[in-house]
Enzyme design. Structure first.
Site, PDB file in Angstrom:
ATOM      1  N   ASP A 287      45.835   2.855 -37.119  1.00 35.07           N
ATOM      2  CA  ASP A 287      45.393   4.054 -37.813  1.00 35.07           C
ATOM      3  C   ASP A 287      44.118   4.556 -37.093  1.00 35.07           C
ATOM      4  O   ASP A 287      43.592   3.900 -36.186  1.00 35.07           O
ATOM      5  CB  ASP A 287      45.161   3.776 -39.304  1.00 35.07           C
ATOM      6  CG  ASP A 287      45.222   5.072 -40.128  1.00 35.07           C
ATOM      7  OD1 ASP A 287      45.152   6.165 -39.538  1.00 35.07           O
ATOM      8  OD2 ASP A 287      45.314   4.987 -41.364  1.00 35.07           O
TER       9      ASP A 287
HETATM   10  C1  BGC Z   1      45.149   8.349 -42.014  1.00 36.74           C
HETATM   11  C2  BGC Z   1      46.570   8.329 -41.519  1.00 36.74           C
HETATM   12  C3  BGC Z   1      46.825   9.490 -40.587  1.00 36.74           C
HETATM   13  C4  BGC Z   1      45.816   9.468 -39.466  1.00 36.74           C
HETATM   14  C5  BGC Z   1      46.017  10.547 -38.434  1.00 36.74           C
HETATM   15  C6  BGC Z   1      44.131   8.565 -40.897  1.00 36.74           C
HETATM   16  O1  BGC Z   1      42.890   8.838 -41.410  1.00 36.74           O
HETATM   17  O2  BGC Z   1      44.872   7.138 -42.678  1.00 36.74           O
HETATM   18  O3  BGC Z   1      47.444   8.335 -42.602  1.00 36.74           O
HETATM   19  O4  BGC Z   1      48.139   9.430 -40.099  1.00 36.74           O
HETATM   20  O5  BGC Z   1      44.528   9.598 -40.026  1.00 36.74           O
HETATM   21  O6  BGC Z   1      45.659  11.795 -38.889  1.00 36.74           O
END
Ligand code: BGC
Length: 763
Positions: A287
């Site tokens: 993530d």
């Molecule tokens: C979130 C994810 C997301 C990623 C990319 C993160 O802050 O937890 O769910 O896919 O950002 O935007």
């Protein structure tokens, strides 16, 4: 077996064999291609493929001047994410395939979570639809639109089980149940990926957040999770596994720790369970800055945590560049191996190969498609239909709903006239101006047949800072700076001139979602004050509830005649809500999460264990039993609950046998009758309880459901097949087994109101 049947089976077997051969021939071709490519790659180029930096601010026509351009040219980037527009993506892709030494195309990812420009309900809302074909269609349409705009990879489906409405991201998942969550996970993967990933209108899915992110302690985002392996395997893992079984191309590791090791560096989780036990073949991405955050988790400096992530099974590093900047040194120090880097690089290249990017890096960059296939009237029609069937009617005293298209209708509330608020959290590609407000939707629905009066009635929150936090990212809701009493008085005056009041209240869209946890899960007090004043007018009041989480609505349930929960229904929600309010669509949504009476009951979920001191049915309090002094154990609205404008009656459960043996299967059936006056849809739900186990078992578990349509007076007999597979669970040794003995079968329209029968299953 008849001859024809046997012939059919044989043909199928041959076909499967040919397909398998075709598959392995394709795999061999892919392997040869990637082997040859990797032979040409330097170590730094291989590590470059593992890098997924933030795109920053790439402006069309100027991509080559952006900071990221140099990195792309040097082969230091494997993909980018959240860049919108086919023109920009084409330009950036050109840098990769024309300016970098090996011309390896980039992946383009995006959080296409519940639709692209045509926005569907937030996932928690969509999960209340219980129609898997509709769920799949929503993902299919999202894939068509995203791929028409250059995107080939989405960070969806999010399948984190959550039983904690304080957690803001409960809005992004499918609720509390592993079975429903698994069915949705499969439908979403099918919708995004189709049967052929290399087609220009399918995109790679990424199941997230692996794992257990929804069990954050105290519902506080990014917080620690800690649970038994039995609970993981039985209650939290199934939706991730279902996505893997459905062939999901990628998996995103979660921010939280699991067993004391952040998921991003947890080898047991990422390699032993995901790859070895479940056979996952795709690639694993972190993530956002997931690697860097392990420094704060307290397991080492950037070099250490990056090496640990790679060794645990991570293939791609989102944003933080820990892998890019530290792996060469870690390799020198013997902390990681070349084989580990090669394996990760190979998986990224395989994803690109499967998407057809080596054949045509611009496969998803068709300007014509981007003009004709996004936010089309056909997609919008579908979104409107799906949204209307996701709304949950929580209360409807004396048939307050549906409303008549006539007379004067007062539409009141801070959420009534805000189109920007309709799509809901995580709608990054949405053009907020394209959404339809409830006011516009109602006006269009009634035309000249009824008069609609509107007043804001209150701010979202009395406190400006609080309101700002819940209305970010362009989802602004203008504040009214007059004293609250004046704003209410204006609304009451309008209510007094009307035949009925529709109160559009609840949460603004950014009050749920990432980093939007709440300890108070009620409707904000200013809005409750407004609601109380509206009720005092004596006019019938319909609460149209916007929310991204289960709210505590005890007061509303006691005082408001009708409550329609519309979640955040997407770009077409304004129309869809009108469809339901006026009865053009009969509501059929059913809750995928329990609504508690108050926040103190949280976590409250239907499939809990019995304990050694259960309270017993129908009781409130009993000394030395498992309960509270001040509130019963009951939810306000149980899992699976949702009303309709008609009524359904259920016959007793009929079993084909109540004493099955071994691998026999049992058919459990009920006859469901529409006893009301309107045509409607009902979700018939099958639950099971394993009465005696080698480990304790939940009091109820969803094992099947069917959404059916019934005309007034019509009956249908609905059957479910139960086999030993249905009875299986992970035992103390984490073996997936079934155990003979007594089972209770429950069938009904929600988890509370069920008809029961008993089975005794022997070996
Ligand atoms: C979130 C994810 C997301 C990623 C990319 C993160 O802050 O937890 O769910 O896919 O950002 O935007």
């Amino acid at each position: 077996m008849t001859r024809l049947h046997r012939f059919g089976m044989l043909t199928l077997a041959l076909l499967a064999g040919t397909m398998a051969m075709g598959q392995s021939a394709n795999d061999a071709k892919m392997k040869a291609f990637i082997d040859a490519l990797m032979k040409k790659m330097t170590l730094q180029e291989k590590i470059g493929q593992l890098n997924l930096p933030g795109a920053g601010d790439i402006v069309t026509g100027q991509a080559s001047n952006s900071d990221i351009a140099k990195k792309i040219e040097q082969g230091q980037v494997g993909g980018l994410f959240n860049i919108k527009s086919v023109a920009k993506i084409r330009e950036v892709q050109r840098l990769a395939v024309e300016k970098s030494r090996l011309k390896i195309p980039l992946l383009f990812g995006m959080d296409v979570i519940h639709g692209y420009e045509t926005v569907f309900p937030i996932p928690l809302g969509l999960s209340c639809n219980w129609d898997m074909a509709a769920v799949e269609r929503s993902a299919r349409i999202a894939a068509i639109e995203a791929s028409a705009d250059g995107i080939n990879w989405t960070f969806s489906p999010m399948v984190d089980i959550s039983r904690d409405p304080r957690w803001g991201r409960i809005s992004e998942g499918n609720g509390e149940d592993a079975y429903l969550g698994s069915e949705i996970a499969k439908a979403m993967v099918r919708g995004y990926q189709g049967t052929d990933l290399s087609r220009n209108n399918t995109i790679m899915a990424c199941v997230k957040h692996y794992a257990l992110y929804g069990a954050a302690e105290a519902g506080r985002d990014y917080n620690t999770t800690d649970m038994s392996h039995q609970r993981m395997y039985n209650e939290y893992f199934p939706p991730y596994k279902a996505a893997v079984d459905a062939g999901v191309g990628s998996v995103m590791a979660s921010f939280n720790e699991v067993d004391g090791v952040p998921a991003t560096a947890n080898k047991w989780l990422l390699t032993d369970v995901l790859r070895k036990q479940w056979g996952f073949k795709g690639f694993l991405v972190t993530d956002y800055t997931g690697i860097n955050e392990m420094i704060d988790h307290g397991i080492g400096d950037l070099k250490t945590v990056s090496a640990r992530a790679l060794a645990a099974g991570i293939d791609m590093d989102m944003v933080g560049e820990g892998l890019l900047t530290t792996l060469p040194q870690s390799l020198k120090e013997g902390k990681i191996t070349v084989q580990q880097i090669d394996a990760a690089c190979r998986r990224i290249l395989e994803a690109k190969y499967k998407l057809g990017l080596f054949e045509d890096p611009y496969r998803y960059c068709d300007e014509n498609r981007s003009k004709t296939e996004i936010f089309t009237s056909e997609h919008r029609r579908e979104a409107r239909k799906i949204a209307a069937e996701s709304f949950v009617l929580l209360k409807n005293d004396k048939n307050t709903l549906p409303l008549r298209k006539g007379g004067t209708i007062a539409l009141i509330g801070p959420l009534a006239d805000s189109k920007e608020n309709m799509p809901g959290t995580w709608s990054v590609a949405a053009n907020l101006q394209n959404a339809t407000s409830l006011l516009a939707g109602l006006k269009e629905a009634v035309g000249s047949q009824a008069r609609i009066l509107y007043a804001k009635g209150s701010n979202v929150e009395a406190d400006k800072d609080l309101q700002d936090r819940g209305t970010m990212f362009g989802r602004t809701i203008a504040r009214d700076e007059r004293p609250a009493a004046d704003i209410i008085a204006e609304a009451v005056a309008i209510a007094n001139q009307s035949d009925v009041v529709v109160a559009a209240l609840g949460e603004a869209s950014e009050m749920s979602g990432e980093s939007s946890s709440r300890t108070n899960i009620e409707i904000p007090q200013v809005q409750k004050d407004l609601l109380a004043a509206l009720l005092k007018t004596g006019k019938p009041v319909v609460l149209v509830l916007f929310t991204g989480r289960p709210l505590a609505l005890s007061w509303e349930q006691a005082n408001v005649p009708a409550i329609l929960n519309v979640w955040f229904g997407g770009s077409e929600a304004g129309y869809a809500i009108a469809d339901v309010l006026f009865g053009d669509v009969n509501p059929s949504g059913k809750l995928s999460t329990t609504f508690p009476q108050n926040v103190g009951q949280v976590p409250l979920f239907y499939n809990h264990k019995n304990t050694g001191r259960p309270l017993g049915e129908g009781k409130w309090f009993s000394k030395f039993r498992s309960n509270y002094l001040d509130v019963s154990n009951d939810p306000l609205y149980p899992f699976g609950f949702g009303l309709s404008y008609t009524q359904f009656s259920y016959s007793d459960v009929k079993l084909s046998t109540s004493n099955p043996k071994g691998n026999q299967s049992v058919t459990a059936s009920v006859t469901v009758t529409n006893t009301g006056k309107a045509e409607g849809k009902e979700v018939v739900q099958l639950y099971l309880r394993d009465l005696v186990g080698s480990v304790t078992r939940p009091v109820q578990e969803l094992k099947g459901f069917q959404k059916i349509a019934l005309k007034p007076g019509e009956s249908k007999t609905i059957s479910f097949t139960i086999t030993p597979e249905t009875l299986k669970f992970y035992n103390y040794d984490l073996k997936y087994v079934w155990e003979p003995g007594e089972f209770e079968i429950m069938i009904g329209g929600n988890s509370r109101d069920v008809k029961k029968a008993k089975l005794n299953w022997s070996r």
